[in-house]
Design a protein around this motif. Sequence first.
Motif, PDB file in Angstrom:
ATOM      1  N   LEU A  42     -35.918 -20.678 -10.852  1.00 29.97           N
ATOM      2  CA  LEU A  42     -36.577 -19.375 -10.839  1.00 29.97           C
ATOM      3  C   LEU A  42     -35.957 -18.427 -11.867  1.00 29.97           C
ATOM      4  N   SER A  43     -36.780 -17.507 -12.329  1.00 31.23           N
ATOM      5  CA  SER A  43     -36.312 -16.461 -13.239  1.00 31.23           C
ATOM      6  C   SER A  43     -35.770 -15.293 -12.436  1.00 31.23           C
ATOM      7  N   GLY A  44     -34.964 -14.496 -13.096  1.00 31.65           N
ATOM      8  CA  GLY A  44     -34.493 -13.266 -12.474  1.00 31.65           C
ATOM      9  C   GLY A  44     -35.349 -12.098 -12.919  1.00 31.65           C
ATOM     10  N   GLY A  45     -34.818 -10.904 -12.744  1.00 31.80           N
ATOM     11  CA  GLY A  45     -35.544  -9.710 -13.147  1.00 31.80           C
ATOM     12  C   GLY A  45     -36.630  -9.337 -12.146  1.00 31.80           C
ATOM     13  N   THR A  46     -37.493  -8.434 -12.570  1.00 32.78           N
ATOM     14  CA  THR A  46     -38.508  -7.892 -11.647  1.00 32.78           C
ATOM     15  C   THR A  46     -39.905  -8.475 -11.877  1.00 32.78           C
ATOM     16  N   THR A  47     -40.178  -8.956 -13.081  1.00 37.29           N
ATOM     17  CA  THR A  47     -41.537  -9.460 -13.368  1.00 37.29           C
ATOM     18  C   THR A  47     -42.011 -10.523 -12.381  1.00 37.29           C
ATOM     19  N   PRO A  48     -41.134 -11.458 -11.984  1.00 35.87           N
ATOM     20  CA  PRO A  48     -41.629 -12.523 -11.088  1.00 35.87           C
ATOM     21  C   PRO A  48     -42.072 -12.021  -9.708  1.00 35.87           C
ATOM     22  N   LYS A  49     -41.751 -10.769  -9.359  1.00 32.18           N
ATOM     23  CA  LYS A  49     -42.121 -10.281  -8.014  1.00 32.18           C
ATOM     24  C   LYS A  49     -43.620 -10.439  -7.764  1.00 32.18           C
ATOM     25  N   GLU A  76     -28.036 -15.776 -12.855  1.00 42.15           N
ATOM     26  CA  GLU A  76     -27.669 -14.907 -11.730  1.00 42.15           C
ATOM     27  C   GLU A  76     -26.711 -13.837 -12.218  1.00 42.15           C
ATOM     28  N   ARG A  77     -26.812 -12.697 -11.561  1.00 46.27           N
ATOM     29  CA  ARG A  77     -25.828 -11.655 -11.841  1.00 46.27           C
ATOM     30  C   ARG A  77     -24.631 -11.940 -10.953  1.00 46.27           C
ATOM     31  N   CYS A  78     -23.434 -11.606 -11.410  1.00 51.25           N
ATOM     32  CA  CYS A  78     -22.215 -11.883 -10.624  1.00 51.25           C
ATOM     33  C   CYS A  78     -22.007 -10.767  -9.593  1.00 51.25           C
ATOM     34  N   SER A  86     -29.049  -8.881  -7.163  1.00 52.16           N
ATOM     35  CA  SER A  86     -28.966 -10.347  -7.132  1.00 52.16           C
ATOM     36  C   SER A  86     -30.356 -10.974  -7.304  1.00 52.16           C
ATOM     37  N   ASN A  87     -30.473 -11.921  -8.213  1.00 53.57           N
ATOM     38  CA  ASN A  87     -31.752 -12.626  -8.394  1.00 53.57           C
ATOM     39  C   ASN A  87     -32.095 -13.433  -7.143  1.00 53.57           C
ATOM     40  N   PHE A  88     -31.054 -13.966  -6.505  1.00 52.77           N
ATOM     41  CA  PHE A  88     -31.304 -14.696  -5.249  1.00 52.77           C
ATOM     42  C   PHE A  88     -31.866 -13.745  -4.204  1.00 52.77           C
ATOM     43  N   LEU A 146     -39.163 -18.261 -16.791  1.00 52.33           N
ATOM     44  CA  LEU A 146     -38.319 -17.357 -17.569  1.00 52.33           C
ATOM     45  C   LEU A 146     -38.990 -16.007 -17.746  1.00 52.33           C
ATOM     46  N   GLY A 147     -38.175 -14.982 -17.886  1.00 50.43           N
ATOM     47  CA  GLY A 147     -38.668 -13.670 -18.277  1.00 50.43           C
ATOM     48  C   GLY A 147     -38.201 -13.399 -19.696  1.00 50.43           C
ATOM     49  N   LEU A 148     -38.501 -12.208 -20.186  1.00 54.96           N
ATOM     50  CA  LEU A 148     -38.101 -11.827 -21.545  1.00 54.96           C
ATOM     51  C   LEU A 148     -37.618 -10.389 -21.516  1.00 54.96           C
ATOM     52  N   GLY A 149     -36.423 -10.184 -22.048  1.00 54.78           N
ATOM     53  CA  GLY A 149     -35.920  -8.818 -22.129  1.00 54.78           C
ATOM     54  C   GLY A 149     -36.421  -8.130 -23.388  1.00 54.78           C
ATOM     55  N   GLY A 152     -35.144  -9.474 -26.494  1.00 50.88           N
ATOM     56  CA  GLY A 152     -35.416 -10.880 -26.807  1.00 50.88           C
ATOM     57  C   GLY A 152     -34.570 -11.852 -26.011  1.00 50.88           C
ATOM     58  N   HIS A 153     -33.790 -11.347 -25.064  1.00 52.50           N
ATOM     59  CA  HIS A 153     -33.012 -12.293 -24.236  1.00 52.50           C
ATOM     60  C   HIS A 153     -33.919 -12.961 -23.231  1.00 52.50           C
ATOM     61  N   THR A 154     -33.459 -14.118 -22.750  1.00 55.85           N
ATOM     62  CA  THR A 154     -34.131 -14.799 -21.648  1.00 55.85           C
ATOM     63  C   THR A 154     -33.077 -15.465 -20.776  1.00 55.85           C
ATOM     64  N   ALA A 155     -33.369 -15.650 -19.513  1.00 56.88           N
ATOM     65  CA  ALA A 155     -32.321 -15.996 -18.544  1.00 56.88           C
ATOM     66  C   ALA A 155     -31.202 -14.978 -18.777  1.00 56.88           C
ATOM     67  N   SER A 156     -29.957 -15.439 -18.895  1.00 64.54           N
ATOM     68  CA  SER A 156     -28.917 -14.483 -19.308  1.00 64.54           C
ATOM     69  C   SER A 156     -28.329 -14.923 -20.635  1.00 64.54           C
ATOM     70  N   ASP A 182     -21.245  -9.191 -15.843  1.00 62.85           N
ATOM     71  CA  ASP A 182     -20.922 -10.631 -15.714  1.00 62.85           C
ATOM     72  C   ASP A 182     -22.134 -11.389 -15.172  1.00 62.85           C
ATOM     73  N   ARG A 183     -22.443 -12.472 -15.855  1.00 57.81           N
ATOM     74  CA  ARG A 183     -23.633 -13.256 -15.528  1.00 57.81           C
ATOM     75  C   ARG A 183     -23.318 -14.754 -15.532  1.00 57.81           C
ATOM     76  N   LEU A 184     -24.181 -15.521 -14.879  1.00 50.53           N
ATOM     77  CA  LEU A 184     -24.175 -16.987 -14.961  1.00 50.53           C
ATOM     78  C   LEU A 184     -25.537 -17.396 -15.499  1.00 50.53           C
ATOM     79  N   SER A 205     -43.602  -2.481 -23.041  1.00 43.56           N
ATOM     80  CA  SER A 205     -42.195  -2.392 -23.484  1.00 43.56           C
ATOM     81  C   SER A 205     -41.700  -3.735 -24.024  1.00 43.56           C
ATOM     82  N   LYS A 206     -42.428  -4.821 -23.692  1.00 46.64           N
ATOM     83  CA  LYS A 206     -41.987  -6.150 -24.149  1.00 46.64           C
ATOM     84  C   LYS A 206     -42.750  -6.611 -25.398  1.00 46.64           C
ATOM     85  N   ALA A 207     -43.714  -5.817 -25.858  1.00 47.93           N
ATOM     86  CA  ALA A 207     -44.616  -6.263 -26.943  1.00 47.93           C
ATOM     87  C   ALA A 207     -43.845  -6.651 -28.197  1.00 47.93           C
TER      88      ALA A 207
HETATM   89  C1  6PG Z   1     -32.298 -11.405 -15.315  1.00 49.05           C
HETATM   90  C2  6PG Z   1     -33.344 -12.298 -15.939  1.00 49.05           C
HETATM   91  C3  6PG Z   1     -33.737 -11.761 -17.257  1.00 49.05           C
HETATM   92  C4  6PG Z   1     -35.101 -11.130 -17.035  1.00 49.05           C
HETATM   93  C5  6PG Z   1     -35.488 -10.251 -18.193  1.00 49.05           C
HETATM   94  C6  6PG Z   1     -36.794  -9.510 -17.878  1.00 49.05           C
HETATM   95  O1  6PG Z   1     -31.468 -11.902 -14.553  1.00 49.05           O
HETATM   96  O2  6PG Z   1     -32.406 -10.183 -15.563  1.00 49.05           O
HETATM   97  O3  6PG Z   1     -33.104 -13.568 -15.898  1.00 49.05           O
HETATM   98  O4  6PG Z   1     -33.826 -12.726 -18.274  1.00 49.05           O
HETATM   99  O5  6PG Z   1     -36.066 -12.176 -16.867  1.00 49.05           O
HETATM  100  O6  6PG Z   1     -34.449  -9.316 -18.392  1.00 49.05           O
HETATM  101  O7  6PG Z   1     -36.545  -8.711 -16.748  1.00 49.05           O
HETATM  102  P1  6PG Z   1     -37.731  -7.869 -16.061  1.00 49.05           P
HETATM  103  O8  6PG Z   1     -38.686  -8.880 -15.492  1.00 49.05           O
HETATM  104  O9  6PG Z   1     -37.047  -7.080 -14.991  1.00 49.05           O
HETATM  105  O10 6PG Z   1     -38.357  -7.037 -17.141  1.00 49.05           O
END
Ligand code: 6PG
Length: 260
Positions: A42-49, A76-78, A86-88, A146-149, A152-156, A182-184, A205-207
Amino acid sequence: MSAAPEIRIMTDSQELAYEAAELFVWLGEQAMASNVRFRVALSGGTTPKGLYAALAGPAFSTKLAWPRVDFYFGDERCVPPDHPDSNFCMANETLFRPLTIQPAQVFRMLGEDNRPARAALQYEELLRKRFSASPPAWPRFDLVLLGLGEDGHTASLFPGTQALDEREKLVVATTAPQGVKDRLTLTAPAINSARAIVFLVSGSSKANAVWLALEAPVQNNRRVPARLIRPETGRLIWLLDRTAASELTMAKQGIVSHEE
Ligand code: 6PG
């Protein structure tokens, strides 16, 4: 040479979530047709909600044999597992609890470990054991979400970090320039071993990051880590809403849903 990414552009975030849920279920059915388990990172962040709410909702909650799904994490965030960052914690509240996913199906990274390098090693050992993948083999997730920051980051995997150069390990400890430091994270080769990788990106904001990741003539991929994500043999699918795709040439040509 990996296949070119498939790009699908949806009208809005709601249609994006629905498309992602349909794809999730389809990939799950494909995986279960040839294996006992459907193994997802699974991806972290808020988009997957939005995706998780759709999967746990009436349209999809009965569409997949959920007891045959194993849930892992791309990063995951530490922080402790009950921490709001926490992404979990987010997945547990929006997906696992509503679908009554059993704890034995969920393999989280130990964000609470005060030694992130040890937590990274622990997760690597867990993955190698669960996938019966000793070096030089790589665990093959059926799906990595995966999400996208905006950077341009993805995962961590953040721009300019050493984690981007890792070619041996599956999981590393790293740092983020903002938010929880700190991230994993899974490494790029660990992600690229997947059978399917799906980016889920929403919002204007991601365009620019989407353009950098998919169309810009970028010389150094370390500046846009999402460009490092090119599966060896698997599928790479970008699910975008129209605002996130607004700087792409194809979006400007009015192509709403494009599948290569
Ligand atoms: C995290 C994610 C990170 C996330 C992007 C987008 O732990 O934050 O893995 O890569 O997918 O930062 O985050 P949003 O969905 O919150 O915009």
